[in-house]
Design a protein around this motif. Structure first.
Motif, PDB file in Angstrom:
ATOM      1  N   THR A   1      -1.396  -2.242  -5.358  1.00 29.38           N
ATOM      2  CA  THR A   1      -1.591  -0.830  -5.147  1.00 29.38           C
ATOM      3  C   THR A   1      -1.167  -0.484  -3.729  1.00 29.38           C
ATOM      4  OG1 THR A   1      -3.492  -0.841  -6.631  1.00 29.38           O
ATOM      5  CG2 THR A   1      -3.282   1.026  -5.140  1.00 29.38           C
TER       6      THR A   1
ATOM      7  N   SER B   1      -1.433   2.553  -0.964  1.00 28.98           N
ATOM      8  CA  SER B   1      -2.134   3.806  -0.698  1.00 28.98           C
ATOM      9  C   SER B   1      -2.083   4.144   0.781  1.00 28.98           C
ATOM     10  CB  SER B   1      -3.589   3.722  -1.171  1.00 28.98           C
ATOM     11  OG  SER B   1      -4.245   2.643  -0.540  1.00 28.98           O
ATOM     12  N   GLN B   2      -2.179   5.426   1.063  1.00 32.89           N
ATOM     13  CA  GLN B   2      -2.304   5.873   2.447  1.00 32.89           C
ATOM     14  C   GLN B   2      -3.783   5.835   2.796  1.00 32.89           C
ATOM     15  OE1 GLN B   2      -0.280   9.494   3.466  1.00 32.89           O
ATOM     16  NE2 GLN B   2      -1.362   9.692   5.399  1.00 32.89           N
TER      17      GLN B   2
ATOM     18  N   LEU C   1       0.315   3.232   5.465  1.00 38.66           N
ATOM     19  CA  LEU C   1       0.344   2.814   4.070  1.00 38.66           C
ATOM     20  C   LEU C   1      -0.024   1.343   4.006  1.00 38.66           C
ATOM     21  CD1 LEU C   1       3.698   4.463   2.924  1.00 38.66           C
ATOM     22  CD2 LEU C   1       1.379   5.358   2.665  1.00 38.66           C
TER      23      LEU C   1
END
Length: 71
Positions: free
Chosen positions: A1, A3-4, A60
């Motif tokens: 995954t 993600s930010q 990120l």
């Protein structure tokens, strides 16, 4: 995954330290010389965390079920 993230908890921070040390040891040109100490890598990521939390920087993070695997 991927993600930010808007903050770094200690688990992510340690995962990012490990990734940075591994990249430098593998010859990556990321502004650090081998050997990169955990203390120096941690100081770098703590500065990044301050920028992330203030909104001055986007971060990120790639993770799997074991934790951080990239950024």
């Amino acid at each position: 995954t991927i993600s930010q993230v808007d903050h770094l908890d200690e688990t992510r921070l340690h995962g990012l330290v490990d990734v940075l040390i591994d990249c430098v040891a593998g010859g990556a040109s990321v502004s650090f010389m081998h050997p990169l100490s955990p203390a120096k890598a941690t100081a770098f990521w703590r500065r990044v965390a301050e920028d992330v939390e203030s909104g001055a920087r986007a971060l990120l993070v790639a993770e799997d079920d074991r934790g951080v695997i990239g950024t």
